[in-house]
Design a protein around this motif. Sequence first.
Motif, PDB file in Angstrom:
ATOM      1  N   ARG A 134       0.831  -1.213   0.000  1.00 28.89           N
ATOM      2  CA  ARG A 134       0.000   0.000   0.000  1.00 28.89           C
ATOM      3  C   ARG A 134       0.865   1.262   0.000  1.00 28.89           C
ATOM      4  O   ARG A 134       0.445   2.314   0.462  1.00 28.89           O
ATOM      5  CB  ARG A 134      -0.910   0.005   1.218  1.00 28.89           C
ATOM      6  CG  ARG A 134      -2.028  -1.042   1.174  1.00 28.89           C
ATOM      7  CD  ARG A 134      -2.798  -1.038   2.460  1.00 28.89           C
ATOM      8  NE  ARG A 134      -3.954  -1.926   2.429  1.00 28.89           N
ATOM      9  CZ  ARG A 134      -3.903  -3.230   2.636  1.00 28.89           C
ATOM     10  NH1 ARG A 134      -2.751  -3.828   2.884  1.00 28.89           N
ATOM     11  NH2 ARG A 134      -5.005  -3.955   2.600  1.00 28.89           N
ATOM     12  N   GLU A 192      -8.643   0.992   3.676  1.00 24.99           N
ATOM     13  CA  GLU A 192      -9.561   0.477   4.702  1.00 24.99           C
ATOM     14  C   GLU A 192      -9.966  -0.981   4.538  1.00 24.99           C
ATOM     15  O   GLU A 192     -10.620  -1.533   5.415  1.00 24.99           O
ATOM     16  CB  GLU A 192     -10.836   1.338   4.723  1.00 24.99           C
ATOM     17  CG  GLU A 192     -10.569   2.755   5.189  1.00 24.99           C
ATOM     18  CD  GLU A 192     -11.825   3.617   5.206  1.00 24.99           C
ATOM     19  OE1 GLU A 192     -12.940   3.089   4.969  1.00 24.99           O
ATOM     20  OE2 GLU A 192     -11.677   4.831   5.441  1.00 24.99           O
ATOM     21  N   THR A 193      -9.650  -1.594   3.417  1.00 30.30           N
ATOM     22  CA  THR A 193     -10.086  -2.981   3.231  1.00 30.30           C
ATOM     23  C   THR A 193      -8.871  -3.893   3.074  1.00 30.30           C
ATOM     24  O   THR A 193      -7.746  -3.428   2.934  1.00 30.30           O
ATOM     25  CB  THR A 193     -10.970  -3.129   1.966  1.00 30.30           C
ATOM     26  OG1 THR A 193     -10.135  -2.958   0.811  1.00 30.30           O
ATOM     27  CG2 THR A 193     -12.103  -2.122   1.947  1.00 30.30           C
ATOM     28  N   LYS A 194      -9.129  -5.186   3.087  1.00 26.56           N
ATOM     29  CA  LYS A 194      -8.029  -6.131   2.897  1.00 26.56           C
ATOM     30  C   LYS A 194      -7.959  -6.598   1.440  1.00 26.56           C
ATOM     31  O   LYS A 194      -7.651  -7.748   1.146  1.00 26.56           O
ATOM     32  CB  LYS A 194      -8.127  -7.288   3.880  1.00 26.56           C
ATOM     33  CG  LYS A 194      -9.450  -8.011   3.912  1.00 26.56           C
ATOM     34  CD  LYS A 194      -9.414  -9.059   5.010  1.00 26.56           C
ATOM     35  CE  LYS A 194     -10.604  -9.994   4.960  1.00 26.56           C
ATOM     36  NZ  LYS A 194     -11.032 -10.533   3.681  1.00 26.56           N
ATOM     37  N   TYR A 195      -8.221  -5.641   0.517  1.00 24.58           N
ATOM     38  CA  TYR A 195      -8.187  -5.954  -0.913  1.00 24.58           C
ATOM     39  C   TYR A 195      -6.873  -6.627  -1.310  1.00 24.58           C
ATOM     40  O   TYR A 195      -6.847  -7.532  -2.137  1.00 24.58           O
ATOM     41  CB  TYR A 195      -8.389  -4.654  -1.739  1.00 24.58           C
ATOM     42  CG  TYR A 195      -7.103  -3.898  -1.940  1.00 24.58           C
ATOM     43  CD1 TYR A 195      -6.533  -3.185  -0.904  1.00 24.58           C
ATOM     44  CD2 TYR A 195      -6.394  -3.990  -3.137  1.00 24.58           C
ATOM     45  CE1 TYR A 195      -5.312  -2.553  -1.051  1.00 24.58           C
ATOM     46  CE2 TYR A 195      -5.177  -3.361  -3.295  1.00 24.58           C
ATOM     47  CZ  TYR A 195      -4.637  -2.645  -2.245  1.00 24.58           C
ATOM     48  OH  TYR A 195      -3.422  -2.043  -2.396  1.00 24.58           O
ATOM     49  N   GLU A 225      -4.589  -8.310   0.597  1.00 22.62           N
ATOM     50  CA  GLU A 225      -4.441  -9.658   1.154  1.00 22.62           C
ATOM     51  C   GLU A 225      -5.332 -10.626   0.368  1.00 22.62           C
ATOM     52  O   GLU A 225      -4.933 -11.751   0.064  1.00 22.62           O
ATOM     53  CB  GLU A 225      -4.813  -9.666   2.644  1.00 22.62           C
ATOM     54  CG  GLU A 225      -3.864  -8.871   3.544  1.00 22.62           C
ATOM     55  CD  GLU A 225      -3.909  -7.341   3.334  1.00 22.62           C
ATOM     56  OE1 GLU A 225      -4.954  -6.829   2.898  1.00 22.62           O
ATOM     57  OE2 GLU A 225      -2.878  -6.683   3.588  1.00 22.62           O
ATOM     58  N   ASP A 226      -6.542 -10.179   0.024  1.00 29.55           N
ATOM     59  CA  ASP A 226      -7.442 -11.025  -0.782  1.00 29.55           C
ATOM     60  C   ASP A 226      -6.799 -11.325  -2.140  1.00 29.55           C
ATOM     61  O   ASP A 226      -6.835 -12.459  -2.620  1.00 29.55           O
ATOM     62  CB  ASP A 226      -8.789 -10.323  -1.018  1.00 29.55           C
ATOM     63  CG  ASP A 226      -9.607 -10.226   0.258  1.00 29.55           C
ATOM     64  OD1 ASP A 226      -9.277 -10.944   1.228  1.00 29.55           O
ATOM     65  OD2 ASP A 226     -10.552  -9.422   0.295  1.00 29.55           O
ATOM     66  N   ARG A 238      -4.106 -13.891  -1.784  1.00 33.27           N
ATOM     67  CA  ARG A 238      -4.650 -15.236  -1.560  1.00 33.27           C
ATOM     68  C   ARG A 238      -5.167 -15.827  -2.880  1.00 33.27           C
ATOM     69  O   ARG A 238      -4.871 -16.980  -3.231  1.00 33.27           O
ATOM     70  CB  ARG A 238      -5.792 -15.152  -0.524  1.00 33.27           C
ATOM     71  CG  ARG A 238      -6.180 -16.490   0.065  1.00 33.27           C
ATOM     72  CD  ARG A 238      -7.416 -16.400   0.940  1.00 33.27           C
ATOM     73  NE  ARG A 238      -8.612 -16.113   0.163  1.00 33.27           N
ATOM     74  CZ  ARG A 238      -9.272 -14.953   0.180  1.00 33.27           C
ATOM     75  NH1 ARG A 238      -8.898 -13.968   0.959  1.00 33.27           N
ATOM     76  NH2 ARG A 238     -10.337 -14.781  -0.568  1.00 33.27           N
TER      77      ARG A 238
END
Length: 422
Positions: free
Chosen positions: A240, A307-310, A312-313, A316
């Motif tokens: 980020r 603000e999101t775990k975009y 990390e998603d 994965r």
Amino acid sequence: MWNNAKDRMLRERATEVIPGGMYGHQSVALMPEDTPQFFIKAEGTRITDVDGNVYIDFMCAYGPNLLGYNHPDVMRAVSDQQSRIDASTGPSPLIVDLAEAMVSMISHADWAMFCKNGSDATMMALMIARAYRGKRKVLVARKAYHGSMPWSTPRPAGVVDEDRAHVIYFDYGDPQSLKDAVVSADGDLAGIFATPYRHDVFADQSMPDREYAQVARDLADEHDALLIVDDVRAGFRVTRDCTWESIGVRPDLSAWGKVLGNGQPISALMGNNRARDAASQIYATGSYWFAAVPMAAALETLRIIRETKYLEDMHRIGKAFRDGLNAQAKDIGIGVRCTGPETLPMLQFEDDPDFRVCYGFCRAAMKRGVYLSPYHNMFTNAAMTETDIAQTLEATGAAFEEIKSNRASLQPSTKVMAMTGS
Ligand code: PMP
């Protein structure tokens, strides 16, 4: 049943009125035979070609699709802003909000300038590096892409030697080559361009080691020149922050584009205080550079990034894609190399010097509804789910079977051979 009758008709019409039928990176001239050229819809993870064939899209508009096409929050910001002001006689306050947001997220940066394309940002970086101390030479890694301007385009047509008279090339990732290039700049070094990691076409991707990045930083400091990271492609798909922040090296300038507005046209050049005066002196502008709608889209995209775990998603999902491809290749006994970050996967085949196997594979996957590239790194997006990957792997499993059975009849593309010299 897959067919491309409308696409073929459009291509014929395009040949009459568009030079070469299509130009630039979205021309499918270098893609496998039958790859559709024209699309009518993009939503979430899918693109629909003009014949109505739907694909899970692993090219993501060559980068801009970070959160899914038409992400609802971004599109809401777009339509709200559209009803107020977009391109006008002066910028909206959003330009200050956006500069503040970017400066707060990009550790090396104290200021921001906005433009439209990645090439605008890298061109500004070049000019600022030269304006900084009035020096001329810039160092660029061989085969690295920094945009379509005369100093950086990969094609020789329309470029004269003088356009590159002050560009010195070195080998990416090789500290000695970089040092040699600095020596040949002979006291006239303005800047060093660095892609955050090696992502050349037709090649495995490789991550830089910290030592190399540090050598680049030290050489720039020693010679009072600017270090520039070109994050146009990898930005916000690795971390980020500026991508080299993850290896602990801070540039003076970084170029951004593609993902910033999740598809709305906006790019940026970020810089530190060392480069501020030079940045305020150059003349760089464009009719649409100050438009407010893409800035509203960028502010919303940045909020989602924070603000999101975009990310990390995406890691994965990218890992599931890579692991699945590797497992399928192993099971069927075909050697593949999946390189680079999981969010920017590159796929190459062993024993495939003219890329015919990779092209055959991507063509077979395309006909089964998965859009891959055999020569450029691919991109994942945050809208992709495990179900998308399962569907993708179903198609790639069948594509592996197909190339296993028809490998002997696969032919290399003449255009690719001309490009790669193979
Ligand atoms: N730098 C890099 C690393 C890129 O990948 C690109 C685009 N592929 C650019 C610069 C140029 O960006 P644009 O096409 O938006 O001008």
